[in-house]
Design an enzyme around this catalytic site. Structure first.
Site, short mmCIF file in Angstrom:
data_model
loop_
_atom_site.label_atom_id
_atom_site.label_comp_id
_atom_site.label_asym_id
_atom_site.label_seq_id
_atom_site.Cartn_x
_atom_site.Cartn_y
_atom_site.Cartn_z
N LYS A 1 2.57 2.28 -5.12
CA LYS A 1 3.31 1.80 -6.29
C LYS A 1 2.58 2.10 -7.59
O LYS A 1 3.22 2.37 -8.61
CB LYS A 1 3.55 0.28 -6.16
CG LYS A 1 4.44 -0.11 -5.00
CD LYS A 1 4.65 -1.61 -4.94
CE LYS A 1 3.40 -2.36 -4.56
NZ LYS A 1 2.89 -2.05 -3.21
N LYS B 1 0.78 4.64 -8.60
CA LYS B 1 1.04 5.98 -9.14
C LYS B 1 2.43 6.07 -9.74
O LYS B 1 2.62 6.66 -10.81
CB LYS B 1 0.89 7.03 -8.03
CG LYS B 1 1.28 8.42 -8.51
CD LYS B 1 1.34 9.46 -7.42
CE LYS B 1 1.91 10.76 -7.98
NZ LYS B 1 1.95 11.85 -7.00
N THR C 1 -8.58 -2.47 -2.14
CA THR C 1 -9.19 -3.75 -2.50
C THR C 1 -10.33 -4.11 -1.57
O THR C 1 -11.39 -4.54 -2.01
CB THR C 1 -8.13 -4.87 -2.45
OG1 THR C 1 -7.13 -4.59 -3.42
CG2 THR C 1 -8.74 -6.23 -2.77
N THR D 1 -7.20 -11.20 2.27
CA THR D 1 -8.33 -10.53 1.62
C THR D 1 -9.44 -11.50 1.27
O THR D 1 -10.51 -11.08 0.83
CB THR D 1 -7.87 -9.84 0.31
OG1 THR D 1 -7.32 -10.84 -0.56
CG2 THR D 1 -6.83 -8.78 0.61
N GLN E 1 2.01 -5.83 -3.31
CA GLN E 1 2.31 -5.92 -1.88
C GLN E 1 3.65 -5.24 -1.56
O GLN E 1 4.01 -4.28 -2.22
CB GLN E 1 2.28 -7.38 -1.40
CG GLN E 1 0.90 -8.00 -1.34
CD GLN E 1 0.48 -8.64 -2.64
OE1 GLN E 1 1.26 -9.26 -3.34
NE2 GLN E 1 -0.79 -8.51 -2.98
N GLY F 1 -4.28 -3.83 -4.85
CA GLY F 1 -5.10 -2.77 -5.41
C GLY F 1 -4.25 -1.55 -5.67
O GLY F 1 -3.69 -0.98 -4.74
N HIS F 2 -4.12 -1.16 -6.93
CA HIS F 2 -3.34 0.02 -7.29
C HIS F 2 -4.28 1.13 -7.74
O HIS F 2 -5.03 0.96 -8.70
CB HIS F 2 -2.33 -0.32 -8.40
CG HIS F 2 -1.26 -1.24 -7.93
ND1 HIS F 2 -0.40 -1.89 -8.80
CD2 HIS F 2 -0.87 -1.63 -6.69
CE1 HIS F 2 0.45 -2.64 -8.10
NE2 HIS F 2 0.17 -2.49 -6.83
N THR G 1 2.10 -12.50 2.53
CA THR G 1 1.32 -12.96 1.38
C THR G 1 1.91 -14.29 0.92
O THR G 1 2.81 -14.85 1.55
CB THR G 1 1.31 -11.90 0.27
OG1 THR G 1 0.33 -12.26 -0.71
CG2 THR G 1 2.68 -11.74 -0.38
N ASP H 1 0.82 -1.22 0.00
CA ASP H 1 0.00 0.00 0.00
C ASP H 1 0.85 1.27 0.00
O ASP H 1 0.43 2.31 0.49
CB ASP H 1 -0.96 0.04 1.21
CG ASP H 1 -1.81 -1.21 1.31
OD1 ASP H 1 -2.41 -1.59 0.30
OD2 ASP H 1 -1.86 -1.80 2.40
#
Length: 458
Positions: free
Chosen positions: A38, A40, A328, A152, A252, A62-63, A267, A35
């Site tokens: 990355k 952007k 996410t 998640t 991640q 989630g980007h 993860t 988070d």
């Protein structure tokens, strides 16, 4: 020039060309617990790349990208997709949820972004997430109760388990209905038994799966994805030979890496830069520079140790000021001061060439800032990350305090535009992490960035 000098001259030109061409591929990795922003930075660097590759993880990432008034959240498709004329690749190291992927593709078509199949390539070797992976994920978390990892629930871990156990189903199998049906139905009884056992432990009703319907649905997914499925390893190797600039995008962060993270609160894949090679089907010589992304403070989602976490009003303020909610899941992120021990560890395990500092603007208005430079564990001072999660849970942060700044940073576009105390904060981060800050983000918009050194041009 004499005839004798010509071969030597040609050789020198060849070596020079090879060297300058080699310095063209960049990996972007998270330097904390994910988070970090990355998406952007990948979007920003895509302007200088020809190809963007996602090399690990799944739809648990989630980007978030903000361009103009348009906000786009991507889970599987590389963040470079918003740039015209670029090729985005989902590598073999990714686990693909076809439903999520097709939904993303549909949204990008609505935005008139995804126009041609050539814009997106999917590795035929990537493994596929099925409904039973998601059910297993959710039931395991529920049955674990206070020992839950905090996943998640997207089925990522169980899909990687099947991959390692050599019973996984790959994207290429979706293109062959008979083979797909055979592989799915052969596992049906085993899966039902696993789900029944976990449901009993979780004191939940066992969900029923219609395996025939799943086969039909995934055959249809295969038809919709077929024109995008390629031997992406071969494609990327050819791009390397052409001298194309390749940008590798990780999901991640380092501290969530399956081997190098705060295990078991991690993860299910390797997030460090070295996996960019294995997860895309290229050799390590294809990678030249690694850029780590770190927030100007620290966050993490889910369970696990977090030495600099602020569990008071300061932590709540940091969460609200930084809008720290998962893209996410929407879950609130745990927030704390910047941890230089974590950054040093990320620098070592990913070989960071440079560091991008994001969300520096969030700290505007804070009178005092802190950086954790070491941990105190009983009588021992730790300068580096301990292996045991139990030690990290007991570790007390050793802080340095720095003065803050009151000015807004949203309009800063050069180093000179930054307040003096913001510059001092950045310089101290460089000193305690051992890595140069090459880029500073001062807002969510693409243009709200100070590029100090471009990894493609440096």
């Amino acid at each position: 020039m004499s005839g004798d000098e010509l071969p030597i001259y040609s050789l020198l030109l060849f070596v020079l060309k090879s060297y300058t061409g080699a310095m063209s591929n960049v990996v972007v990795v998270g330097a904390q617990w994910g988070d970090e922003g990355k998406g952007k930075i990948v979007d920003l660097l895509t302007e200088h790349a020809h190809v963007v590759v996602r090399f690990q993880g799944g739809a648990n990432a989630g980007h978030t990208l903000v361009v103009g008034n348009e906000k786009t959240i991507l889970h599987l498709i590389p963040s470079g997709i918003l740039h015209a004329g670029k090729t985005c690749v989902i590598g073999n190291g990714v686990v693909v949820d076809p439903a999520v992927l097709l939904k993303e593709m549909g949204k990008l078509r609505e935005q008139n972004v995804l126009k041609q199949p050539e814009q997106l390539l999917i590795s035929e070797r990537a493994h596929v997430i099925f409904p039973w992976h998601q059910q297993l994920d959710l039931l395991r978390e529920k049955s674990a109760q206070d020992k839950a990892i905090g996943t998640t629930g997207r089925g990522i871990g169980p899909a990687y388990e099947d991959k390692v156990a050599r019973r996984g189903i790959r994207v290429v199998d979706l293109l062959n209905p008979e083979r797909l049906s055979s592989k799915v139905l052969a596992r049906a009884q085993e899966i039902e038994d696993q789900i029944a056992l976990l449901a009993k432990r979780a004191n939940s009703p066992a969900p029923k799966l219609d395996f025939e319907e799943i086969v039909e649905r995934y055959v249809e997914y295969g038809k919709q994805l077929s024109e995008f499925v390629k031997d992406t390893s071969l494609y990327l190797a050819r791009q390397v030979r052409k001298g194309s600039r390749i940008l590798f995008e990780g999901a991640q962060g380092t501290l969530l890496d399956i081997e190098h993270g705060t295990y078991p609160f991690v993860t299910s894949s390797n997030c460090v830069a070295g996996n960019a090679a294995a997860g895309s089907g290229l050799g390590p010589s294809a990678i030249q520079r690694v850029v780590g992304i770190a927030k100007a403070y620290t966050t993490r989602v889910g369970g696990g140790p977090f030495p600099t976490e602020l569990k008071d009003d300061l932590g709540a303020k940091l969460r609200e000021d930084g809008m720290e909610y998962g893209s996410t899941t929407g879950r609130p992120r745990r927030c704390g001061w910047l941890d230089a021990v974590v950054l040093r560890y990320a620098a070592r395990t990913s070989g960071l060439w440079g560091l991008t500092l994001t969300k520096l603007d969030v700290l505007s208005g804070w009178p005092k800032l802190k950086i954790c430079v070491a941990y105190q564990l009983a009588e021992e001072r730790l300068e580096e990350m301990p292996c045991e999660v139990e030690s990290l849970e007991r570790a007390e942060p050793v802080y340095e305090e720095l003065p803050g700044w009151s000015q807004s940073l949203r309009h800063a576009r050069t180093w000179e535009d930054l307040p003096e105390n913001a510059k001092k904060y950045i310089r101290r981060i460089e000193e305690v992490s051992g890595v140069s800050v090459v880029c500073v983000s001062v807002g969510a918009e693409r243009g709200e960035t100070i590029m100090l050194q471009n990894p493609f041009r440096a």
